[in-house]
Design an enzyme around this catalytic site. Structure first.
Site, short mmCIF file in Angstrom:
data_model
loop_
_atom_site.label_atom_id
_atom_site.label_comp_id
_atom_site.label_asym_id
_atom_site.label_seq_id
_atom_site.Cartn_x
_atom_site.Cartn_y
_atom_site.Cartn_z
N ALA A 1 -8.67 -2.16 -0.14
CA ALA A 1 -8.46 -2.82 -1.44
C ALA A 1 -8.54 -4.34 -1.33
O ALA A 1 -8.49 -5.03 -2.35
CB ALA A 1 -7.11 -2.40 -2.02
N LYS B 1 -9.05 -7.20 -6.31
CA LYS B 1 -8.67 -8.47 -5.67
C LYS B 1 -9.90 -9.29 -5.30
O LYS B 1 -9.94 -10.49 -5.55
CB LYS B 1 -7.83 -8.22 -4.42
CG LYS B 1 -7.06 -6.92 -4.41
CD LYS B 1 -5.75 -6.99 -5.15
CE LYS B 1 -5.16 -5.60 -5.27
NZ LYS B 1 -3.81 -5.55 -5.75
N TRP C 1 1.84 1.41 1.09
CA TRP C 1 1.96 1.03 -0.32
C TRP C 1 2.68 2.18 -1.04
O TRP C 1 2.22 3.32 -0.96
CB TRP C 1 0.54 0.83 -0.88
CG TRP C 1 0.47 0.42 -2.30
CD1 TRP C 1 1.17 -0.58 -2.92
CD2 TRP C 1 -0.36 1.00 -3.32
NE1 TRP C 1 0.81 -0.67 -4.23
CE2 TRP C 1 -0.13 0.29 -4.52
CE3 TRP C 1 -1.29 2.04 -3.34
CZ2 TRP C 1 -0.78 0.58 -5.70
CZ3 TRP C 1 -1.93 2.34 -4.52
CH2 TRP C 1 -1.69 1.61 -5.69
N ASP D 1 -8.27 3.23 2.81
CA ASP D 1 -8.02 2.48 1.58
C ASP D 1 -8.37 1.02 1.87
O ASP D 1 -7.69 0.36 2.67
CB ASP D 1 -6.54 2.64 1.21
CG ASP D 1 -6.18 1.91 -0.08
OD1 ASP D 1 -7.06 1.26 -0.67
OD2 ASP D 1 -5.01 2.01 -0.49
C1 LMR Z 1 0.49 -4.36 -5.06
O1 LMR Z 1 0.76 -3.68 -4.06
O2 LMR Z 1 1.25 -5.23 -5.49
C2 LMR Z 1 -0.84 -4.15 -5.75
O3 LMR Z 1 -1.57 -3.20 -5.08
C3 LMR Z 1 -0.70 -3.88 -7.20
C4 LMR Z 1 -0.11 -2.55 -7.51
O4 LMR Z 1 -0.69 -1.83 -8.33
O5 LMR Z 1 0.95 -2.19 -6.99
#
Ligand code: LMR
Length: 395
Positions: free
Chosen positions: A213, A246, A130, A211
């Site tokens: 999420a 989420k 991410w 992590d």
């Molecule tokens: C995403 O990856 O789209 C989500 O985790 C929201 C974000 O804050 O980026």
């Protein structure tokens, strides 16, 4: 002074979502931010959360600050949700946790703690990860190394590459892992692969930073935490960043938890003092509303059952959408999209180039990240045909 600052580029995820909102095309498809959308294209409020909220509004008598560690019912509920009701680490009292502003807050508190313990720690991140992991963890001053994770050609975890790279992770290093529903690729470790990484952590002495999420949106609440729990079972120390964005739909309420599994009770108490000092430096106290709702849902049987049923329905719908999307894309493009069906959670790469992703935006108003990461939960019966034809047009 302020006029020295130049405009920064837009956020790689939120910027594209804003561009989609501004697009007047009525057929536009938003597959950018990881938000669960229902068949009507709405991000719904869970019924269990709505009920908890009605009760909270009726009963709330004060808006005084939250305690710095957050709501007690929330912290207790989150520890059990993530680590499991029967977690030996919980029974031993060697778990410390604080409520944080979202999973991002938890990642940041985790990074602050790592920096306090080992200022020179290297944090190993998956390639890809991410993108916001980098500023969230890196701005504390930690250094990054990357490990291979996704094999784009084979559309699967490059486990050999991961193991090879992580052989260089040593005691004092941290390995950032996605607990489930890998963001951005959706390819998760198999149970036996978690075992191998746990064994490497035991042997080499690195600390996992997990992590999680998307717990509950891959295969189910317990299944999605199985790898994490295995790590906690085998290792003396594990750091966890958990989010209720989420799996409880509390996105805007910024509700998360930083959980530290420590060697012993004394160390857990020391950890809490460090987490609270870091929080005080950054934002003082966590926000109340989301955690008070989540705490009620986790603590009250009727609300909890309702929430779990709603979450399971979402999880099943995402998996059904994955199967449908695979069929539609294979029909329109003639390509092999079987991986979409095998991957988990909200995200998958479609395997398109940045040029193709840009053409989808500019010529068809279909918005995905440049990496071709899509939010599967943005697909619905009304847009799936259009989406599959648009992808075929740039394929
Ligand atoms: C995403 O990856 O789209 C989500 O985790 C929201 C974000 O804050 O980026």
């Amino acid at each position: 002074m302020l006029d020295q600052l130049e405009q920064l580029p837009a956020d790689p995820i939120l910027g594209l979502s804003a561009a989609c909102r501004a697009d007047p095309n009525p057929d536009k498809v938003d597959l950018t931010v990881g938000i669960y959308m229902d068949e009507q294209g709405v991000c719904p409020v869970f019924e269990a959360i709505r009920q908890a909220q009605q009760a909270l509004v009726a009963e709330e008598v004060s808006k005084a600050y939250m305690p710095p560690e957050g709501d007690e019912a929330f912290n207790r509920g989150m520890q059990r949700l993530v680590l499991g009701d029967d977690s030996p680490a919980l029974a031993d009292g060697r778990v410390s946790s604080v409520q944080t502003p979202g999973g991002c807050g938890a990642l940041r508190i985790g990074a602050e703690i790592i920096h306090a313990a080992t200022p020179g720690a290297r944090v190993w991140i998956s390639d890809p990860t991410w993108p916001i992991h980098i500023p969230l963890v890196g701005s504390v001053g930690l250094q990054f190394e990357t490990y291979r994770y996704y094999d784009s050609a084979g559309h699967s975890v490059d486990f050999d590459g991961m193991v090879e790279d992580l052989k260089a992770a040593a005691a004092g290093d941290v390995v950032l892992l996605h607990g489930c529903c890998h963001n951005p690729c959706g390819a998760d470790l198999a149970p036996g692969q978690w075992d191998v990484i746990a064994e490497m952590a035991e042997r080499q002495g690195f600390t996992p930073f997990i992590d999680i999420a998307y717990q509950g949106l891959g295969d189910g609440l317990d299944q999605d935490a199985a790898g994490l729990r295995l790590m906690v079972e085998r290792l003396p120390e594990v750091i966890v960043a958990a989010s209720c964005s989420k799996n409880m739909g509390l996105y805007r309420e910024r509700t998360g938890a930083a959980i530290f599994v420590c060697r012993d009770r004394r160390n857990a108490s020391a950890l809490t003092s460090h987490a609270l000092t870091a929080a005080r430096r950054l934002y003082s106290m966590p926000p109340a509303h989301g955690a008070l709702l989540a705490g009620r849902v986790l603590a009250q049987d009727a609300l909890r059952e309702r929430w779990q049923a709603e979450l399971l329905a979402m999880c099943r719908r995402i998996n059904e959408l994955r199967a449908q999307l695979r069929r539609q894309l294979e029909a329109t493009t003639g390509g092999d999209f079987g991986f979409i069906d095998r991957e988990k959670g909200m995200f998958s790469f479609l395997g398109l180039s940045p040029v193709q992703a840009r053409r989808l935006r500019e010529e068809h108003s279909v918005y995905m990240l440049d990496s071709s990461r899509i939010n599967v939960a943005g697909v619905n019966a009304a847009n799936i045909d259009y989406l599959a034809r648009a992808v075929a047009a740039v394929f």
